[in-house]
Design an enzyme around this catalytic site. Structure first.
Site, PDB file in Angstrom:
ATOM      1  N   ASN A 102      50.916  18.533  28.410  1.00 33.14           N
ATOM      2  CA  ASN A 102      50.763  18.190  26.990  1.00 33.14           C
ATOM      3  C   ASN A 102      51.716  18.993  26.101  1.00 33.14           C
ATOM      4  O   ASN A 102      52.088  20.108  26.457  1.00 33.14           O
ATOM      5  CB  ASN A 102      49.319  18.446  26.556  1.00 33.14           C
ATOM      6  N   TYR A 137      40.492  11.119  20.467  1.00 38.43           N
ATOM      7  CA  TYR A 137      41.387  11.941  19.645  1.00 38.43           C
ATOM      8  C   TYR A 137      41.508  11.392  18.224  1.00 38.43           C
ATOM      9  O   TYR A 137      41.937  12.114  17.322  1.00 38.43           O
ATOM     10  CB  TYR A 137      42.777  12.016  20.286  1.00 38.43           C
ATOM     11  N   HIS A 163      47.410  10.241  23.082  1.00 33.37           N
ATOM     12  CA  HIS A 163      46.326  10.825  22.289  1.00 33.37           C
ATOM     13  C   HIS A 163      46.226  10.205  20.896  1.00 33.37           C
ATOM     14  O   HIS A 163      45.713  10.827  19.971  1.00 33.37           O
ATOM     15  CB  HIS A 163      46.464  12.354  22.199  1.00 33.37           C
ATOM     16  N   CYS A 201      48.581  10.159  31.339  1.00 28.58           N
ATOM     17  CA  CYS A 201      47.397  10.711  30.688  1.00 28.58           C
ATOM     18  C   CYS A 201      46.177  10.076  31.346  1.00 28.58           C
ATOM     19  O   CYS A 201      46.244   8.936  31.814  1.00 28.58           O
ATOM     20  CB  CYS A 201      47.420  10.408  29.193  1.00 28.58           C
ATOM     21  N   ARG A 223      46.504  28.794  24.029  1.00 24.85           N
ATOM     22  CA  ARG A 223      45.672  27.671  23.579  1.00 24.85           C
ATOM     23  C   ARG A 223      44.646  28.140  22.548  1.00 24.85           C
ATOM     24  O   ARG A 223      44.366  27.434  21.582  1.00 24.85           O
ATOM     25  CB  ARG A 223      44.967  27.035  24.779  1.00 24.85           C
TER      26      ARG A 223
END
Length: 419
Positions: free
Chosen positions: A144, A241, A194, A164, A90
């Site tokens: 995700n 987002y 998102h 989500c 990440r």
């Protein structure tokens, strides 16, 4: 009733356990299998999960295992909440795109593509194990990028629904603001995972969004990192987002000036795991609220209860478009209200989507199709095409450079990228 959690060693898991304990009447679970290859994390999380259930007087037993086949056998629902590559991957997803002047985010833009490339093949392999050992189980995907991963699962014929926590979070915060039971509120929430907009907030059937915007636009905009004037002009509440699109350059400047979210989360996880190791900890730590995933447990419990109980209620999930948004193909995966029954999720009609939003949805949906193709089949050209299609990238030289950077950084998880 047995449930299984793939990625059960996640620091998220006690959020789920807390929901199972509080909502036992809604979902009477008798066994929870936590599946994770990391023995240390798995055992710490299993330990605190057992203590939490015992403290709440819940009779369910917790089984911890590294065997996916053993863990999912006999399960009625299997939750996927894994992170391939952990926080180290990440960190790369969030920092590498910044070298090219692009937003660094783990689900959006180049970082989201990198995550999809290494995640989709793993998820599909896990899903095949579920198909063999729990053929009637529903797969609830919280992994995700949810839209792309759910599309991969559905294309492969799995009984899957994407989930989500953004929509339920918005609903709960509005309910608290209005001082009403969340059950009285329904959201006109539509888009892709998102990439969504709340276009109405119905309280007992009446749309109160105009009054919310009139009275609280400044506060809402501040929480989203956007200008209040934008919210008033659009007459909607974008997902946070959308800031990556509506304020791209400002976000890039901010991200370059401070530590990554991955670094923050890694430090938080270390603290949480120490707490989970403490035998005195028998409730969900307050720190977990900062980890992300708020209301995830409520959303998961509601979805599983409706799938197994054939309740026919309305929930916001990730599912096939099936004509809901006429400017997308039926096979696309959208995030929208759906009727949940034992047969799965059936999208409900939504009002026509304004061109300003429809254009971005169509653009990102096309990118997701290309991203899935790259994740399934590999190849630098497919990666480059996906990057070129993404509205946050879309330039040939940047797409070319990012392709090389992503493949070099992801070699450990992308066998086809090794030259």
């Amino acid at each position: 009733m047995k449930l299984a959690v793939v990625g059960g060693g996640s620091t998220y898991t006690p959020e789920l356990i807390d929901g199972f304990a509080r909502l036992r009447e809604e979902l009477p679970v008798t066994e929870i299998a936590l599946i994770d290859p990391d023995e240390s994390r798995r055992e710490l999380v299993a330990g605190v999960s057992r203590r939490m259930l015992a403290h709440a007087g819940h009779p369910a037993r917790v089984v911890a295992t590294s065997s996916v086949a053993e863990g999912v056998a006999g399960a009625r629902a299997v939750l996927f909440q894994l992170r391939v590559g952990g926080q180290a991957a990440r960190e790369v997803d969030e920092t590498l795109p910044l070298e090219c002047g692009c937003v660094g985010q783990e689900t959006t833009g180049a970082g989201g593509l990198a995550k999809a490339l290494r995640t989709v093949p793993v998820v599909l392999e896990l899903a095949e194990t579920v198909r063999r050992h729990a053929p009637d189980a529903w797969i609830v995907d919280f992994t995700n990028p949810v839209g792309i991963v759910t599309r991969a699962l559905l294309d492969a014929g799995h009984r899957a629904i994407g989930l989500c926590n953004v929509a339920i979070g918005v609903q709960r915060r509005f309910a608290a603001r209005l001082g009403v039971d969340p059950a009285r509120l329904s959201l006109g929430h539509v888009g892709l995972n998102h990439l969504t907009w709340v276009r109405s907030v119905h309280l007992d059937g009446a749309d109160v969004l105009p009054s919310i915007l009139a009275e609280h636009a400044e506060e809402l905009a501040d929480g989203l990192g956007l200008r209040a004037g934008l919210l008033r002009r659009l007459g909607v509440i974008p997902s946070y987002y959308l800031r990556y699109f509506y304020a791209h350059d400002a976000v890039v400047r901010e991200q370059r000036a401070k530590p990554s979210r991955a670094a923050e989360v890694a430090a938080m996880e270390a603290r949480l795991l120490k707490m989970y190791a403490d035998p005195a900890v028998v409730e969900k730590p307050e720190l977990l609220g900062e980890r992300g995933g708020a209301f995830y447990s409520e959303a998961a419990v509601a979805l599983i209860a409706s799938l197994l109980g054939d309740r026919g209620d309305t929930q916001i999930v990730n599912l096939r478009n099936r004509g809901t948004l006429p400017f997308l193909g039926d096979e696309a995966v959208i995030e929208a209200p759906a009727r949940i029954t034992a047969s799965g999720a059936e999208p409900l009609p939504v009002p026509p989507v304004e061109p300003l939003f429809a254009g971005l949805i169509a653009n990102v949906s096309a990118y997701e199709t290309l991203a899935l193709d790259a994740a399934l089949h590999g190849g630098a050209d497919r990666v480059r095409d996906a990057l070129l299609a993404h509205p946050l990238i879309g330039q040939d030289e940047i797409a070319e450079r990012l392709t090389g950077l992503l493949l070099e950084a992801g070699r450990a998880h992308l066998p086809w990228a090794v030259r």
